[in-house]
Design a protein around this motif. Structure first.
Motif, mmCIF file in Angstrom:
data_model
loop_
_atom_site.group_PDB
_atom_site.id
_atom_site.type_symbol
_atom_site.label_atom_id
_atom_site.label_comp_id
_atom_site.label_asym_id
_atom_site.label_seq_id
_atom_site.Cartn_x
_atom_site.Cartn_y
_atom_site.Cartn_z
ATOM 1 N N ASP A 186 40.727 32.377 73.099
ATOM 2 C CA ASP A 186 39.943 31.157 73.308
ATOM 3 C C ASP A 186 40.822 29.934 73.058
ATOM 4 O O ASP A 186 40.779 28.961 73.818
ATOM 5 C CB ASP A 186 38.731 31.130 72.368
ATOM 6 N N PHE A 187 41.616 29.991 72.023
ATOM 7 C CA PHE A 187 42.561 28.917 71.697
ATOM 8 C C PHE A 187 43.572 28.728 72.830
ATOM 9 O O PHE A 187 43.875 27.591 73.222
ATOM 10 C CB PHE A 187 43.271 29.255 70.389
ATOM 11 N N THR A 236 49.433 31.752 80.075
ATOM 12 C CA THR A 236 48.964 32.797 80.985
ATOM 13 C C THR A 236 49.607 34.142 80.647
ATOM 14 O O THR A 236 48.963 35.190 80.729
ATOM 15 C CB THR A 236 49.257 32.437 82.450
ATOM 16 N N TYR A 237 50.860 34.106 80.275
ATOM 17 C CA TYR A 237 51.569 35.321 79.851
ATOM 18 C C TYR A 237 50.933 35.890 78.588
ATOM 19 O O TYR A 237 50.697 37.104 78.485
ATOM 20 C CB TYR A 237 53.040 34.979 79.609
ATOM 21 N N VAL A 238 50.646 35.031 77.628
ATOM 22 C CA VAL A 238 50.037 35.467 76.362
ATOM 23 C C VAL A 238 48.678 36.101 76.609
ATOM 24 O O VAL A 238 48.365 37.171 76.063
ATOM 25 C CB VAL A 238 49.913 34.281 75.386
ATOM 26 N N VAL A 239 47.858 35.463 77.427
ATOM 27 C CA VAL A 239 46.529 35.998 77.722
ATOM 28 C C VAL A 239 46.636 37.365 78.395
ATOM 29 O O VAL A 239 45.937 38.322 78.026
ATOM 30 C CB VAL A 239 45.734 35.014 78.605
ATOM 31 N N ALA A 240 47.530 37.459 79.389
ATOM 32 C CA ALA A 240 47.669 38.720 80.112
ATOM 33 C C ALA A 240 48.175 39.837 79.210
ATOM 34 O O ALA A 240 47.646 40.952 79.213
ATOM 35 C CB ALA A 240 48.612 38.532 81.307
ATOM 36 N N THR A 272 43.808 25.184 74.949
ATOM 37 C CA THR A 272 44.965 24.300 74.798
ATOM 38 C C THR A 272 45.973 24.435 75.931
ATOM 39 O O THR A 272 46.728 23.508 76.199
ATOM 40 C CB THR A 272 45.680 24.589 73.470
ATOM 41 N N LYS A 273 46.014 25.610 76.583
ATOM 42 C CA LYS A 273 46.953 25.858 77.682
ATOM 43 C C LYS A 273 48.384 25.475 77.281
ATOM 44 O O LYS A 273 49.080 24.742 77.976
ATOM 45 C CB LYS A 273 46.506 25.122 78.945
ATOM 46 N N MET A 274 48.814 26.014 76.148
ATOM 47 C CA MET A 274 50.163 25.793 75.664
ATOM 48 C C MET A 274 51.175 26.502 76.567
ATOM 49 O O MET A 274 50.803 27.234 77.481
ATOM 50 C CB MET A 274 50.308 26.288 74.218
#
Length: 334
Positions: A154-155, A165-169, A159-161
């Motif tokens: 969610d963070f 996208t890599y972290v989420v995936a 924030t879209k740091m």
């Protein structure tokens, strides 16, 4: 050839995958290198020229986007090292329209795990995750990041740091893999490297080589990338690959293992490289960055506690970058 010495490596032509293949061959393993295009000489030539490759290496066509694509490569293997990952996500600030940023990563790992289930020969599945699945926290820990933590998605979405996208995936894929492993009796161990540095086997440039050579080449785009990585964690590629094999072989290995030894400090790197390359006018000052903030390290205590020893821990991070630079120079990539 005994069954227990046959392993499959996905993403075998990539930066980490190719070095892992090299180390496995040196240890006498029979390696099935899974790549998207075995006929692409530029990507596989260096693999085929590795010591012991003529007798112990075979190339297998497989693609993360194709279900059952890994069935043949995995059949008969005692171990599978799933290294392949869509690295292009590191460069995405926003997913493309109608793009599911998780689909390739999640579906890819589940497809490979289903191949392991079908094979009935795989004794351990080693998945190359990332410290990115650990460190993205709304409230960071006081002292260190450990394997008990999971990045707050969610963070990330709010924030879209950098590299979100890599972290989420990667985080979503790892959670899906642990669920599948539990439900289907797969012996899975995950390894979580930080930014990986050092020389390579493949002749392709990578995210890691771009970061390590940025101050030497003084490429503006790569320096901008480097600044985003300031005060992140780093580790030598050789330590990462040796840790993969160690976790595969160790009978007590279980769960998640952070693999990290250094802090990627752009000021330290600049000073180190300016001494190593005095004729290059390496920058040592970086506007907008704090030189000595409080740093929360990624802890490799669990891996060390299992008995693993980091061979490159006493080098400074400038040495790791210089090693990458020298390898790129020798190979004509700079």
């Amino acid at each position: 050839m005994t069954e227990k010495r046959i392993v499959c490596v996905t993403g075998a032509s990539g930066y980490i995958g190719s070095w892992l293949v090299k180390r496995l061959l040196e240890r006498g393993y029979h390696v099935r290198a899974a790549v998207r295009d075995p006929g692409n000489e530029r990507k596989v030539k260096n693999l085929l020229e590795l010591p012991n490759a003529s007798a112990h290496l075979s190339l297998w066509k497989a693609d993360l986007t194709e279900e059952s694509s890994y069935d043949d490569a995995v059949q008969g293997c005692h171990g599978v090292f799933h290294v392949a990952t869509p690295m292009e996500l590191l460069y995405h600030d926003e997913p493309a329209e109608n793009e599911d940023i998780e689909s390739t990563t999640v579906n890819g790992i589940l497809s490979i795990m289903r191949s392991c289930t079908k094979a009935k020969t795989v004794k351990r599945f080693i998945y190359t995750s990332s410290t990115g699945t650990v460190i993205m926290q709304r409230q960071p820990p006081l002292h260190e990041y450990t394997e008990e933590l999971w990045s707050d998605l969610d963070f990330c979405n709010e924030t879209k740091m950098f590299a979100w996208t890599y972290v989420v995936a990667k985080t979503t894929a790892e959670k899906a893999a642990w669920k599948y492993a539990e439900e289907n009796g797969i012996n899975m161990v995950t390894i979580h490297p930080s930014l990986v540095l050092g020389q390579s086997v493949t002749l392709q440039r990578s995210f890691s080589t771009d970061a390590a050579t940025a101050l030497y080449t003084q490429d503006e785009a790569n320096i901008a990338l480097l600044k985003k990585l300031h005060n992140s964690s780093a580790v030598h590629v050789d330590d990462v690959c040796n840790a993969h094999i160690y976790l595969f072989e160790h009978p007590l290995a279980k769960g998640r293992y952070i693999c990290s030894t250094h802090i990627f400090d752009i000021f330290e790197i600049g000073r180190s490289l300016s001494h190593k390359y005095p004729d290059k006018n390496i920058p040592t000052e970086f506007e907008g960055l704090e030189e000595s903030p409080k740093i929360i390290p990624c802890s490799s205590k669990k891996l060390i506690g299992l008995g693993f020893e980091f061979a490159h821990k006493n080098k400074d991070v400038g040495d790791l970058c210089a090693e990458t630079i020298e390898w790129c120079r020798v190979k004509g990539l700079l």
